[in-house]
Design an enzyme around this catalytic site. Structure first.
Site, PDB file in Angstrom:
ATOM      1  CG  HIS A 205      -0.271   0.351   2.484  1.00 34.95           C
ATOM      2  ND1 HIS A 205       0.516  -0.555   3.144  1.00 34.95           N
ATOM      3  CD2 HIS A 205      -0.223   1.491   3.212  1.00 34.95           C
ATOM      4  CE1 HIS A 205       0.992   0.000   4.245  1.00 34.95           C
ATOM      5  NE2 HIS A 205       0.571   1.245   4.306  1.00 34.95           N
TER       6      HIS A 205
HETATM    7  C1  UD1 Z   1      -2.394   5.797   5.442  1.00 34.83           C
HETATM    8  C2  UD1 Z   1      -1.112   6.298   6.099  1.00 34.83           C
HETATM    9  C3  UD1 Z   1      -0.060   5.192   6.048  1.00 34.83           C
HETATM   10  C4  UD1 Z   1      -0.596   3.912   6.629  1.00 34.83           C
HETATM   11  C5  UD1 Z   1      -1.872   3.534   5.906  1.00 34.83           C
HETATM   12  C6  UD1 Z   1      -2.472   2.267   6.440  1.00 34.83           C
HETATM   13  C7  UD1 Z   1      -0.607   8.693   5.886  1.00 34.83           C
HETATM   14  C8  UD1 Z   1       0.230   9.689   5.187  1.00 34.83           C
HETATM   15  N1  UD1 Z   1      -0.570   7.440   5.386  1.00 34.83           N
HETATM   16  O1  UD1 Z   1      -2.108   5.574   4.061  1.00 34.83           O
HETATM   17  O2  UD1 Z   1       1.063   5.614   6.803  1.00 34.83           O
HETATM   18  O3  UD1 Z   1       0.373   2.914   6.504  1.00 34.83           O
HETATM   19  O4  UD1 Z   1      -2.811   4.590   6.054  1.00 34.83           O
HETATM   20  O5  UD1 Z   1      -3.585   1.885   5.699  1.00 34.83           O
HETATM   21  O6  UD1 Z   1      -1.254   9.021   6.841  1.00 34.83           O
HETATM   22  N2  UD1 Z   1      -9.464   4.931   1.271  1.00 34.83           N
HETATM   23  C9  UD1 Z   1     -10.643   4.247   1.254  1.00 34.83           C
HETATM   24  N3  UD1 Z   1     -11.247   3.960   2.450  1.00 34.83           N
HETATM   25  C10 UD1 Z   1     -10.725   4.310   3.638  1.00 34.83           C
HETATM   26  C11 UD1 Z   1      -9.506   5.006   3.642  1.00 34.83           C
HETATM   27  C12 UD1 Z   1      -8.888   5.303   2.455  1.00 34.83           C
HETATM   28  O7  UD1 Z   1     -11.169   3.911   0.197  1.00 34.83           O
HETATM   29  O8  UD1 Z   1     -11.328   4.001   4.688  1.00 34.83           O
HETATM   30  C13 UD1 Z   1      -8.795   5.229  -0.013  1.00 34.83           C
HETATM   31  C14 UD1 Z   1      -9.079   6.615  -0.513  1.00 34.83           C
HETATM   32  O9  UD1 Z   1      -9.204   6.544  -1.893  1.00 34.83           O
HETATM   33  C15 UD1 Z   1      -7.809   7.369  -0.177  1.00 34.83           C
HETATM   34  C16 UD1 Z   1      -6.751   6.295  -0.263  1.00 34.83           C
HETATM   35  O10 UD1 Z   1      -7.391   5.090   0.152  1.00 34.83           O
HETATM   36  O11 UD1 Z   1      -7.604   8.430  -1.037  1.00 34.83           O
HETATM   37  C17 UD1 Z   1      -5.565   6.545   0.627  1.00 34.83           C
HETATM   38  O12 UD1 Z   1      -5.970   6.787   1.968  1.00 34.83           O
HETATM   39  P1  UD1 Z   1      -5.067   7.705   2.943  1.00 34.83           P
HETATM   40  O13 UD1 Z   1      -5.584   7.655   4.330  1.00 34.83           O
HETATM   41  O14 UD1 Z   1      -4.870   9.036   2.323  1.00 34.83           O
HETATM   42  O15 UD1 Z   1      -3.672   6.992   2.878  1.00 34.83           O
HETATM   43  P2  UD1 Z   1      -3.271   5.455   2.995  1.00 34.83           P
HETATM   44  O16 UD1 Z   1      -2.657   5.076   1.714  1.00 34.83           O
HETATM   45  O17 UD1 Z   1      -4.402   4.626   3.516  1.00 34.83           O
END
Ligand code: UD1
Length: 378
Positions: A205
């Site tokens: 991820h």
């Molecule tokens: C975040 C953390 C990362 C952690 C990871 C665990 C930061 C900078 N990154 O990354 O350190 O290892 O979480 O999962 O804080 N999304 C969904 N559903 C959700 C959450 C996210 O669909 O419940 C999708 C959205 O499209 C979003 C993307 O995942 O844009 C990324 O989510 P985001 O929280 O921005 O970063 P992660 O890649 O999850």
């Protein structure tokens, strides 16, 4: 003492849970739980509250997904009024996600001291958003609770006064040890039809690995070779799904894609696996304790103790190196390595000892509570 504890994203939940299980042993501490809403899908959030028996958050900021700047700013804007209303004596943040730095920064601006759980880790790779979050959060925290010796060294080198640094062990491992027996009742192996055959587990991820189709292809091509040796289960993170769908290699016949799994299913899946391939930070630590070989698909790690004492090997991003390491691992018996110091299930009580003043002089192990950790309904 009143604390506000913060969670936001999936890896935060297993770090905050054991602190809340221990709190009844510290009647002098009143805790308010704030969820920023950085993660919001049931499988990325609510399920963990249920399985880990974390109390329902007192406040949900409902921030959701956005760019780094917008997400961080939005957490700060919504967290500030909560602090003004609650007026805590300290704010507890965990890990290295955007919610961690956002809430830490909001607190110190209001002159409320911050406790950072999982402080001091450094990958020395400033292109990782988490590395920036770690450095900034540590630099403004009053209490730095550290999981492994490298964290103590890093903080000292950065000039953090020794009395702020507390080597307490690993709260995520508190959760793993407390839930291990209960996870055995999960039916995930049967659900996936894995039977008794060896299988691997894959998680990916990191933006650096899954946002760039070329890098992803290099990793996926290694997976393509290794899945000829054994089935590989791949719970797909929401960030990864899009890249995977656009991959020219498409789905692989012996790779089982699943939605994100709950904590108990995933713990059982990993514990029984022959091999883990991952770019996760926490999984490097969990496999170390479980004695499962872990190949980390990164060029660095902020958790070096998992390499020097645990089961972790850094294999980088090149296809041939990953394949060679995977085939070598499969040809050898899995060798259990040493569990790092203080990864004994008592980190959360050490932290609460320090915060409550029972042990204002940590480093940790001297006065850590000797009682059995409170199990999450094992
Ligand atoms: C975040 C953390 C990362 C952690 C990871 C665990 C930061 C900078 N990154 O990354 O350190 O290892 O979480 O999962 O804080 N999304 C969904 N559903 C959700 C959450 C996210 O669909 O419940 C999708 C959205 O499209 C979003 C993307 O995942 O844009 C990324 O989510 P985001 O929280 O921005 O970063 P992660 O890649 O999850």
């Amino acid at each position: 003492m009143k604390i506000v504890a913060v969670v936001g994203a999936r890896p935060n939940f297993m770090k905050i849970a054991p602190l809340f299980w221990e709190l009844p042993n510290y009647p002098g501490i009143e805790a308010v739980l704030v969820h920023t809403g950085q993660h919001y899908d049931r499988a990325m959030s609510q399920l963990f509250f249920e399985e880990l028996r974390i109390p329902r958050p007192d406040v949900d900021l409902g921030v959701g997904s956005a760019s780094h700047a917008v997400q961080t700013a939005e957490v700060m804007k919504r967290f500030e009024p909560v602090l003004l209303e609650q007026r805590p004596d300290a704010v507890v943040v965990v890990g290295d996600v955007n919610s961690t730095i956002a809430c830490a920064l909001t607190s110190v601006k209001l002159d409320i001291p911050v406790a950072h759980v999982e402080a001091g880790l450094r990958s020395f790779d400033r292109t990782m958003p988490e590395e920036i979050n770690r450095i900034l959060t540590d630099s403004i925290s009053q209490w730095l609770f550290v999981t492994e010796p490298s964290g103590v060294e890093n903080l000292k080198r950065e000039g953090v006064p020794g009395e702020r640094i507390h080597f307490v062990g690993n709260v995520m491992i508190d959760t793993l040890l407390a839930c291990r027996a209960r996870s055995e009742r999960a039916t995930i192996l049967e659900d996936l039809g894995l039977g008794t055959q060896p299988y691997g587990v894959l998680t990916l991820h990191r933006p650096a690995n899954v946002d760039d189709p070329e890098v992803f292809d290099s990793l996926w091509s290694a997976v393509e070779r290794l899945q000829r040796e054994l089935p590989i289960v791949f719970p797909v993170h929401p960030r990864t799904r899009k890249t995977l769908e656009q991959s020219p290699r498409g789905n692989l016949p012996n790779v089982r894609l699943t939605d994100p799994l709950g904590y108990l299913d995933f713990l059982k899946l990993v514990a029984h696996s022959r091999l883990v391939l991952t770019d996760s930070g926490g999984l490097q630590e969990e496999t170390t304790v479980l004695g499962v070989p872990c190949l980390t698909l990164r060029n660095n790690t902020e958790r070096p103790v998992t390499v020097t004492q645990g089961t972790n090997t850094l294999v980088g991003l090149e296809t041939h190196r990953i394949v060679a390491a995977g085939l070598k691992t499969l040809s050898e018996p899995a060798s259990r390595r040493r569990t790092p110091d203080l990864w004994d299930g008592r980190a959360s009580s050490r932290i609460l000892d320090v915060l409550s003043g029972t042990n204002s002089q940590a480093p940790a192990d001297a006065t850590a509570a000797q009682r059995t950790p409170v199990l999450a309904g094992a």
